[in-house]
Design a protein around this motif. Structure first.
Motif, short mmCIF file in Angstrom:
data_model
loop_
_atom_site.label_atom_id
_atom_site.label_comp_id
_atom_site.label_asym_id
_atom_site.label_seq_id
_atom_site.Cartn_x
_atom_site.Cartn_y
_atom_site.Cartn_z
N GLN A 177 -2.00 -33.65 31.93
CA GLN A 177 -2.10 -34.43 32.99
C GLN A 177 -3.49 -34.73 33.61
O GLN A 177 -4.13 -35.72 33.59
N VAL A 217 -6.38 -35.51 31.31
CA VAL A 217 -6.39 -37.31 31.25
C VAL A 217 -6.96 -37.78 32.36
O VAL A 217 -7.89 -38.76 32.49
N TYR A 253 -0.84 -45.09 32.00
CA TYR A 253 0.24 -44.39 32.84
C TYR A 253 -0.38 -43.96 34.00
O TYR A 253 0.35 -43.94 35.11
N LEU A 254 -1.50 -43.26 33.99
CA LEU A 254 -2.11 -42.59 35.06
C LEU A 254 -2.98 -43.14 36.01
O LEU A 254 -3.52 -42.74 37.02
N GLU A 308 2.68 -36.87 25.81
CA GLU A 308 1.89 -35.74 26.75
C GLU A 308 0.50 -35.95 26.54
O GLU A 308 -0.20 -35.98 27.70
N ALA A 309 0.17 -36.36 25.46
CA ALA A 309 -1.30 -36.71 25.19
C ALA A 309 -1.82 -37.85 26.16
O ALA A 309 -2.80 -38.12 26.48
N MET A 310 -0.75 -38.73 26.52
CA MET A 310 -1.21 -39.95 27.33
C MET A 310 -1.14 -39.39 28.76
O MET A 310 -1.65 -40.26 29.80
N GLY A 311 -0.93 -38.12 29.00
CA GLY A 311 -0.85 -37.74 30.51
C GLY A 311 0.43 -37.67 31.16
O GLY A 311 0.62 -37.41 32.35
N ILE A 312 1.77 -37.97 30.40
CA ILE A 312 3.00 -38.09 30.93
C ILE A 312 3.24 -36.45 31.01
O ILE A 312 3.35 -36.04 29.87
#
Lengths: 237, 377
Positions: free
Chosen positions: A73, A76, A104-105, B232-236
């Motif tokens: 997280q 990213v 998302y972030l 997870e790779a998306m930062g979730i």
């Protein structure tokens, strides 16, 4: 100083050594490629950078800051995104939902302009924004995976085999878009088995062999290198 | 234009439903069966939606629903049994002095508190379950698919065993169970009759879950269901979102458990055995994994056909003086099972698949039929 610097990175899966102390750097605004055969440790390198797998020893520096040991997280949030191998779009969600998940972030305000930019790069995605991602063709899914990564405002985008399983024409299209993304100021770290296209696109190349870097050079140098032509470009002696 | 039409249709249906419920509340005596089935369906709808949030939207195959329901049911029941009935309920072992003291104190509080007290009890039960879920979640949420199912199933059984154990006699009344639980309380100082309370509580809870699913959290849950690595790779954060889904799902399951305690007026540990989880799983699967409206629809259909529509199969039937041999007690459940198999064979992904109810889809179905009729020359 490079944007991304890797020193003596070692990764083991159980007792198996996947990466045996590799070092390389990625300069800002460059396209850098890692080429190598199956099992050379290319994907492992990217996963280690993303924090998806723990590293055994070595350092990963981004802008001079320590990256290893951080949560994915956080990584990213720093502006590094991964386009995973085999695309890995979310098949039962629509194209638009997939893209929104990429952000998302991110701050909500950046979603609209980024979406516009992605649709400019990939007009096909705009046409199919309501369609379930699983029903897209392979090339469209790859575009979606790249678009999804771009939604995260990346400074460094890492791509794991974007040409995997795609027709030569589509591969050409994808690579021209990679160049375009790079011209917009995004640094690209590319992993490829298709050494020919990868080296033609890249400023810098590294050859990975069974966990160690065996050769480095600019894209052109490596393309003309005799050993590489024999090993990866299918030239017969 | 279309959005306006849909809003009008939704409002119209809502008004009709509310009117119908009000009518039922004034004619409760004649329609006792219908009222009780509707209430039970509503409660099961909430559990099914909470299970769907976890199993359908986050992709965590958990079978712990009954355990969390029992936490909610027991907490609500213990808090709500009137002081004057305590000795009657705990006639074997007596009640713990602490519980009695707390209840005696609470009974002295003013009327406005007594009016909201049942809802506080429901919330406390739900919160307790959420805390238990958070603690259990740390341990079990690393597991995947079948293993997670087994672990949560085991946890549910442990909770049941604790509730019925002799050591808990003075709190849960062990294997004797609890009774004399007061019925649903009226809402807004009697403006809304007691009969309607469960529907309103359930509607509020399901609306909340719907909003959650539509938010960016919901999208993250779905991403985890689809592909953990990509998510997870998306930062979730997998840990955070899985735990969140598990805790929220348990919260609402426990709340429904509390409502169930009020509905049944008496509970025992056996009520919350594994078969209750399976009943809910059945509702979720029939309705469509990943569809909230499907779960609600199927909760009403399954409960109604189980308890009501198929009843006549249990009675002996005479046709022209000939008694049909199979119509005996229990035959209803055979027909029910056959119906289930037929439904699953026809609708392979449940009644609603992973779609939500929409007027466009419903009306589109009629339109398409008309077109094809008109298209034949």
């Amino acid at each position: 100083m490079s944007l991304l610097e890797i020193h003596d990175l070692k990764v083991c899966y159980g007792g198996i050594v996947a990466l045996n102390g590799i070092s390389f750097g990625v300069n800002e605004h460059e396209i850098v490629t890692l080429i190598g055969a199956n099992g050379a440790g290319k994907s492992t390198t990217l996963r280690a950078i993303m924090g998806l797998i723990p590293i055994t020893s070595g350092t990963i520096l981004y802008n001079g800051e320590r990256l290893h040991g951080l949560d994915t997280q956080k990584i990213v949030e720093k502006g590094i995104v991964l386009v995973p191998e085999g695309r890995r779009v979310f098949p039962n969600l629509t194209t638009l939902e997939n893209l929104k998940l990429g952000a998302y972030l991110q701050d909500k305000k950046t979603v609209e302009p980024n979406l516009k930019r992605v649709y400019e790069l990939f007009p096909r995605l705009k046409e199919r924004h309501w369609q379930q991602a699983g029903t897209l063709s392979g090339g469209e899914q790859q575009m979606l995976a790249v678009g999804r990564a771009l939604m995260a405002n990346p400074k460094l985008i890492m791509m794991d085999e974007p040409s995997l399983g795609l027709a030569p024409l589509v591969v050409k299209e994808i690579f021209s878009i990679i160049k375009k993304i790079n011209e917009d100021g995004v640094t690209v770290l590319l992993i490829e088995q298709n050494a020919n296209v990868a080296l033609k696109t890249a400023n810098h190349g590294y050859v990975l062999e069974t966990g160690t870097i065996s050769m480095t050079g600019t894209g052109r140098e490596l393309l003309e290198n005799e050993a590489i032509r024999v090993a990866y470009l299918g030239k017969t002696r | 234009m279309r959005i306006k039409r849909n809003t009008i249709l939704t409002l119209a249906v809502a008004v009709v439903l509310v009117g119908l419920l009000y009518w039922l509340s004034f004619n409760q005596a004649k329609n006792g069966m219908l009222v009780s089935i509707l209430q039970k369906s509503a409660i099961f709808a909430l559990v099914a939606v909470s299970m769907n949030l976890l199993n359908g939207f986050t992709g965590l195959f958990s079978l712990g629903q009954a355990g969390f329901m029992s936490i909610g049911a027991y907490t609500t029941a213990i808090l709500l049994i009137p002081v004057k009935n305590l000795d009657g309920v705990y006639y074997m072992n007596g009640v713990s002095p602490f519980i009695r003291a707390v209840k005696v104190y609470l009974a002295t509080l003013p009327d406005w508190f007594q009016a909201i007290y049942p809802f506080i009890a429901l919330l406390l039960g739900a919160l307790l379950a959420a805390i238990v879920a958070a603690l259990v979640g740390i341990a079990v949420l690393r597991l995947k698919s079948d293993y997670l199912a087994i672990a949560t199933l085991g946890m549910s059984e442990i909770i049941r065993a604790i509730c019925s154990s002799p050591q808990m006699d003075k709190i849960t009344n062990g294997s004797y169970g609890l009774n004399k639980i007061p019925n649903f309380p009226p809402l807004l100082g009697g403006l809304i009759p007691a009969m309607l309370t469960p529907f309103i509580v359930v509607a509020i809870c399901i609306t909340f879950i719907m909003l959650l699913i539509r938010s960016s959290y919901g999208r993250a849950f779905k991403a985890i269901r689809e592909d953990e690595i990509a998510a997870e790779a998306m930062g979730i954060s997998l840990v955070k979102h899985k735990a969140m889904s598990f805790v929220i799902s348990s919260f609402f399951a426990a709340l429904a458990g509390g409502l169930l305690a009020m509905y049944m007026r008496s509970i025992e540990a056996k009520t919350f055995s594994i078969s209750l989880t399976y009943d809910i799983l059945l509702i979720v699967v029939i309705g469509g994994i990943g569809s909230v409206s499907g779960s609600v629809l199927s909760a009403f259909l399954v409960t109604a056909s189980k308890e009501w529509w198929l009843r006549f199969f249990d009675q002996p039937l005479n046709i022209l003086g000939w008694q049909v041999p199979l119509f005996r007690t229990g035959f209803r459940m055979i027909i029910f099972s056959v119906l289930l198999m037929v439904v699953v064979l026809v609708y392979r992904r449940g009644l609603m698949g992973s779609n939500e109810f929409s007027w466009d889809r419903l009306l589109g179905r009629f339109k398409r039929k008309k077109l094809s009729e008109g298209g034949v020359k």
